[in-house]
Design a protein around this motif. Structure first.
Motif, PDB file in Angstrom:
ATOM      1  N   ALA A  41       0.833  -1.209   0.000  1.00 27.21           N
ATOM      2  CA  ALA A  41       0.000   0.000   0.000  1.00 27.21           C
ATOM      3  C   ALA A  41       0.861   1.251   0.000  1.00 27.21           C
ATOM      4  N   TRP A  42       1.953   1.231   0.750  1.00 24.61           N
ATOM      5  CA  TRP A  42       2.873   2.382   0.811  1.00 24.61           C
ATOM      6  C   TRP A  42       3.473   2.660  -0.563  1.00 24.61           C
ATOM      7  N   PHE A  43       3.993   1.615  -1.192  1.00 26.29           N
ATOM      8  CA  PHE A  43       4.570   1.773  -2.534  1.00 26.29           C
ATOM      9  C   PHE A  43       3.541   2.317  -3.516  1.00 26.29           C
TER      10      PHE A  43
ATOM     11  N   HIS B  62       4.884   6.063  -3.625  1.00 27.75           N
ATOM     12  CA  HIS B  62       5.973   6.037  -4.598  1.00 27.75           C
ATOM     13  C   HIS B  62       5.513   5.894  -6.044  1.00 27.75           C
ATOM     14  N   ARG B  63       4.424   5.199  -6.290  1.00 29.05           N
ATOM     15  CA  ARG B  63       3.954   5.057  -7.666  1.00 29.05           C
ATOM     16  C   ARG B  63       2.946   6.138  -8.028  1.00 29.05           C
ATOM     17  N   ALA B  64       1.930   6.321  -7.186  1.00 26.29           N
ATOM     18  CA  ALA B  64       0.913   7.333  -7.487  1.00 26.29           C
ATOM     19  C   ALA B  64       1.371   8.739  -7.121  1.00 26.29           C
ATOM     20  N   GLY B  65       2.302   8.844  -6.174  1.00 27.20           N
ATOM     21  CA  GLY B  65       2.749  10.162  -5.744  1.00 27.20           C
ATOM     22  C   GLY B  65       1.612  10.980  -5.151  1.00 27.20           C
TER      23      GLY B  65
ATOM     24  N   LEU C 280      -0.869   4.969 -16.363  1.00 24.84           N
ATOM     25  CA  LEU C 280      -0.979   3.598 -15.864  1.00 24.84           C
ATOM     26  C   LEU C 280       0.339   3.147 -15.225  1.00 24.84           C
ATOM     27  N   TYR C 281       0.230   2.620 -14.019  1.00 24.24           N
ATOM     28  CA  TYR C 281       1.388   2.108 -13.295  1.00 24.24           C
ATOM     29  C   TYR C 281       1.065   0.726 -12.728  1.00 24.24           C
ATOM     30  N   GLY C 282       2.074   0.069 -12.214  1.00 29.21           N
ATOM     31  CA  GLY C 282       1.884  -1.203 -11.528  1.00 29.21           C
ATOM     32  C   GLY C 282       2.794  -1.272 -10.326  1.00 29.21           C
ATOM     33  N   VAL C 283       2.428  -2.100  -9.371  1.00 25.58           N
ATOM     34  CA  VAL C 283       3.275  -2.326  -8.199  1.00 25.58           C
ATOM     35  C   VAL C 283       3.508  -3.819  -8.054  1.00 25.58           C
ATOM     36  N   GLY C 284       4.760  -4.196  -7.987  1.00 26.24           N
ATOM     37  CA  GLY C 284       5.148  -5.597  -7.844  1.00 26.24           C
ATOM     38  C   GLY C 284       6.658  -5.686  -7.959  1.00 26.24           C
ATOM     39  N   GLY C 285       7.167  -6.892  -7.960  1.00 24.81           N
ATOM     40  CA  GLY C 285       8.604  -7.062  -8.085  1.00 24.81           C
ATOM     41  C   GLY C 285       9.140  -6.443  -9.364  1.00 24.81           C
ATOM     42  N   GLY C 286      10.127  -5.561  -9.233  1.00 21.67           N
ATOM     43  CA  GLY C 286      10.717  -4.911 -10.389  1.00 21.67           C
ATOM     44  C   GLY C 286      10.152  -3.537 -10.690  1.00 21.67           C
ATOM     45  N   SER C 287       9.095  -3.121  -9.987  1.00 21.59           N
ATOM     46  CA  SER C 287       8.488  -1.823 -10.277  1.00 21.59           C
ATOM     47  C   SER C 287       8.951  -0.717  -9.337  1.00 21.59           C
ATOM     48  N   ILE C 288       9.644  -1.097  -8.264  1.00 25.64           N
ATOM     49  CA  ILE C 288      10.092  -0.122  -7.266  1.00 25.64           C
ATOM     50  C   ILE C 288      11.603   0.055  -7.384  1.00 25.64           C
ATOM     51  N   SER C 289      12.041   1.301  -7.403  1.00 25.97           N
ATOM     52  CA  SER C 289      13.457   1.590  -7.627  1.00 25.97           C
ATOM     53  C   SER C 289      14.343   1.071  -6.503  1.00 25.97           C
ATOM     54  N   LYS C 290      15.603   0.876  -6.827  1.00 31.78           N
ATOM     55  CA  LYS C 290      16.584   0.414  -5.850  1.00 31.78           C
ATOM     56  C   LYS C 290      16.710   1.405  -4.707  1.00 31.78           C
ATOM     57  N   GLU C 291      16.617   2.693  -5.030  1.00 33.35           N
ATOM     58  CA  GLU C 291      16.748   3.730  -4.002  1.00 33.35           C
ATOM     59  C   GLU C 291      15.631   3.623  -2.973  1.00 33.35           C
TER      60      GLU C 291
ATOM     61  N   MET D 139      13.807   0.834  -2.367  1.00 34.09           N
ATOM     62  CA  MET D 139      13.953  -0.442  -1.675  1.00 34.09           C
ATOM     63  C   MET D 139      14.989  -0.369  -0.563  1.00 34.09           C
ATOM     64  N   GLN D 140      16.003   0.431  -0.765  1.00 30.14           N
ATOM     65  CA  GLN D 140      17.030   0.580   0.269  1.00 30.14           C
ATOM     66  C   GLN D 140      16.483   1.255   1.521  1.00 30.14           C
ATOM     67  N   LYS D 141      15.380   1.978   1.368  1.00 31.36           N
ATOM     68  CA  LYS D 141      14.775   2.662   2.507  1.00 31.36           C
ATOM     69  C   LYS D 141      13.817   1.765   3.294  1.00 31.36           C
ATOM     70  N   VAL D 142      13.506   0.589   2.753  1.00 24.37           N
ATOM     71  CA  VAL D 142      12.537  -0.290   3.410  1.00 24.37           C
ATOM     72  C   VAL D 142      12.958  -0.651   4.831  1.00 24.37           C
ATOM     73  N   PRO D 143      14.164  -1.194   5.060  1.00 17.61           N
ATOM     74  CA  PRO D 143      14.514  -1.581   6.428  1.00 17.61           C
ATOM     75  C   PRO D 143      14.876  -0.405   7.338  1.00 17.61           C
ATOM     76  N   THR D 144      15.344   0.693   6.752  1.00 14.88           N
ATOM     77  CA  THR D 144      15.833   1.805   7.567  1.00 14.88           C
ATOM     78  C   THR D 144      14.779   2.866   7.861  1.00 14.88           C
ATOM     79  N   GLU D 145      13.795   3.019   6.955  1.00 17.77           N
ATOM     80  CA  GLU D 145      12.801   4.079   7.118  1.00 17.77           C
ATOM     81  C   GLU D 145      11.360   3.591   7.067  1.00 17.77           C
ATOM     82  N   ILE D 146      11.002   2.865   6.002  1.00 18.27           N
ATOM     83  CA  ILE D 146       9.583   2.565   5.766  1.00 18.27           C
ATOM     84  C   ILE D 146       9.036   1.560   6.772  1.00 18.27           C
ATOM     85  N   LEU D 147       9.699   0.419   6.939  1.00 15.17           N
ATOM     86  CA  LEU D 147       9.199  -0.574   7.893  1.00 15.17           C
ATOM     87  C   LEU D 147       9.156  -0.027   9.319  1.00 15.17           C
TER      88      LEU D 147
END
Length: 336
Positions: free
Chosen positions: A130-132, A136-139, A273-284, A286-294
């Motif tokens: 939901a966060w992504f 990040h996708r819909a902004g 049109l956008y999608g959310v799934g593996g490969g749709s979220i940037s590396k930058e 994803m790097q924030k997932v353990p340090t900020e988002i979670l």
């Protein structure tokens, strides 16, 4: 990470949810204890692990990252305890529907006090999705109107809450489960529309909302025919109409994997049109997932600003839980 076949060198000391071939229901069986392969591996005592779509697709062999060796223990993440007593959520673990699993040093997040094991295990998958989708996708911007199509599942309910947290001015939800739909205003939904009605009535209801407050963001968990109706509503019929930007994010396919999309829809409206799934979220990101988002997601639960409904099931009953599936938007969580 998910374990392997029993061998003479390994002692059978734990119970786990095991598949012997793709497509079968995991069974409660003895399985070899996980053994660290490198100095970066550590054994985690599992306290809770949720059953998610990715677990099911890996178990049936349809996922691109399916198991390389069988038999295998299912599960992709979970909550547990390290040997030193540290309580963690492991996000890069395999074989988590078991009493023990291997985790890599650093591939986990420390859990705050105030969140129980079952909730902590259930939250990350729908919370991150939901966060992504929204951020990040819909902004999503402050005051915008969000429509969540198919909002009665665990992730849809999470999206309702996070849309409000991110500052949505209005949240419209659709769904088929009338009992769950009735509870969504408590989570922040402003308008509720049932998908269980005639096409004409559904179209009329959506058009009425679109006329009041044009949709800025659509988070779609159904795809299929409901998506065709929604996109039809967005299709313009006036060459001189002002463009209204709508970000349409496809997240699931509960109503089918494909749709018919007219070229006129994309040419007559400012739809992105956008999608959310593996490969749709940037590396930058994803790097924030353990340090900020979670950490933020866990803190929102602790503070009472975010809720996730769960149904805890004992590991010994995993076969029944797997067949049952989720009901009323409650995430199934296996507890060893």
């Amino acid at each position: 990470m998910a374990g392997g076949p029993l061998s003479k060198q390994k002692t059978i000391t734990m119970k786990a949810a095991v598949i012997h071939q793709f497509g079968e229901t995991p069974r409660y069986e003895n399985f070899a204890d996980p053994i660290p392969h490198t100095e970066n591996d550590v054994v985690m005592s599992v306290k809770a692990a949720s059953i998610k779509n990715i677990d099911r697709s890996q178990a049936n062999g349809s996922h691109y990252d399916r198991y390389k060796n069988l038999p295998a223990v299912v599960g992709t993440d979970g909550v547990g305890m390290l040997p030193d007593g540290t309580r963690i959520y492991a996000f890069r673990a395999g074989g988590t529907l078991a009493e023990k699993t291997l985790v890599r040093q650093g591939a986990y997040v420390l859990l705050p006090e105030g969140i129980d094991d079952v909730t902590a295990a259930a939250l990350p998958n729908p919370g991150l999705s939901a966060w992504f989708s929204l951020y990040h996708r819909a902004g999503l911007k402050l005051g915008e109107t969000v429509l969540i199509n198919g909002a009665t599942g665990t992730t849809g309910k999470m999206a309702v809450q996070l849309a409000k947290y991110f500052g949505a001015g209005k949240v419209i939800v659709t769904g088929r489960n009338s009992d769950v739909l009735a509870t969504l205003p408590e989570l922040g939904a402003d308008t509720v529309i049932s998908l269980v009605q005639s096409d004409a009535d559904l179209q009329a209801a959506l058009k009425a909302e679109q006329k009041k407050t044009p949709f800025d963001v659509i988070i779609d968990y159904t795809w299929g025919y409901p998506a065709e109706i929604l996109l039809g509503i967005l299709t313009g019929n006036d060459l001189h109409a002002d463009a209204h930007r709508t970000r349409y994010v496809s997240v699931g396919e509960m109503a089918g994997p494909t749709i018919q999309l007219s070229s006129a829809t994309l040419r007559s409206a400012a739809i992105e049109l956008y999608g959310v799934g593996g490969g749709s979220i940037s590396k930058e990101v994803m790097q924030k997932v353990p340090t900020e988002i979670l950490p933020q997601l866990f803190d929102l639960v602790v503070s009472g600003k975010l809720k996730v409904e769960t149904e805890a099931v004992a590991l010994k009953d995993v076969e029944r839980a797997w067949k049952q599936g989720e009901t009323n938007g409650k995430r199934l969580v296996i507890v060893p």
